[in-house]
Scaffold this motif. Sequence first.
Motif, PDB file in Angstrom:
ATOM      1  N   ARG A   1       1.035   6.772   0.385  1.00 35.09           N
ATOM      2  CA  ARG A   1       0.825   7.931   1.260  1.00 35.09           C
ATOM      3  C   ARG A   1       1.930   8.036   2.301  1.00 35.09           C
ATOM      4  NH1 ARG A   1      -5.023   8.803   3.798  1.00 35.09           N
ATOM      5  NH2 ARG A   1      -5.361   9.216   1.579  1.00 35.09           N
TER       6      ARG A   1
ATOM      7  N   ASP B   1      -2.101   2.105  -1.995  1.00 35.94           N
ATOM      8  CA  ASP B   1      -2.453   3.495  -1.689  1.00 35.94           C
ATOM      9  C   ASP B   1      -1.913   3.917  -0.333  1.00 35.94           C
ATOM     10  OD1 ASP B   1      -3.792   3.526  -4.074  1.00 35.94           O
ATOM     11  OD2 ASP B   1      -5.758   3.162  -3.198  1.00 35.94           O
TER      12      ASP B   1
ATOM     13  N   PRO C   1      -7.703   5.682   1.521  1.00 38.55           N
ATOM     14  CA  PRO C   1      -6.921   4.668   0.791  1.00 38.55           C
ATOM     15  C   PRO C   1      -7.761   3.418   0.561  1.00 38.55           C
ATOM     16  CG  PRO C   1      -6.258   4.741   3.093  1.00 38.55           C
ATOM     17  CD  PRO C   1      -7.224   5.872   2.901  1.00 38.55           C
TER      18      PRO C   1
END
Length: 281
Positions: free
Chosen positions: A261, A257, A252
């Motif tokens: 996730r 990000d 990430p």
Amino acid sequence: MPPPNPTHRFFVESALWHSSLGNLDLTLKALQRVAQINGKQKEGAKLSVELLQMSLQKHQAQPSMLQMLRSPALRQLFFCITPLWFVLLFSLYGVVMSLQSFEINIYLAQVFFTIVDPPFYFLGFLATKSLGRKRTQTASVLLSGVFIVTCAMIPLDRIFLRITMAVIGKGCLIGSMNCLFMYMGELYPTVMRQRGVNVTNCLANIGSILSPLVGMTSDLYPSLPLFIYGGVLVAACPITAPLPETLGLPLPNTLQDLERRWKEKSGQKQQEQQMVPLQSS
């Protein structure tokens, strides 16, 4: 004037370093060189200084450590990794400093505790590649705690068996620490990976400070420190449950990000719960 370094032709600065200094022209040359090495000349030709400037403006915001508590995903990640690293350092230093309690030559015990490290480093590396980071971390923490508690339960006159359990437990601890150090780097986003790892290490080192104080409880019962060192490891196993698996996934780069996730992990877990068939009474 220093003599020219002949190795500078082979070791060049990275595009990330040039971009951090604001040298977009050198950044563009570095990226195009990487594209040429990877056989992506067409993609490299599409790059320009304007595109790099737009990308930097989009990702130039560097989050502070206060955002560690504001972001739910990063906050949960921090409060999972820090106590786990705390427990590993706490138990490792405690077991190593308990060498005198095994009633054998302290130098010979130190040899046993040292030669066990390379094999468990290698086994831990193979486990992270085959089983994944999360399973390897959970299994190594649990096994280390079980072996150390078993060592504490063995009578004091069974010296060989006690030292064997302690050595295996210490080896599992080494494998767990090696896995967690790699796991941390893959969990923290790039924008604050170094700061997150450093803060986690600083707070976790409190465990190594408190570890000698627990060793003083041997005055009450000789094996009580080993019970404590192994017990906290077994109790720390559920900490890894909220952590996502990172094997084969890209690192990430931003907080977005990381949050994406964790949302995908939560959505997958809810989907698996909904797919469980109902049983008739």
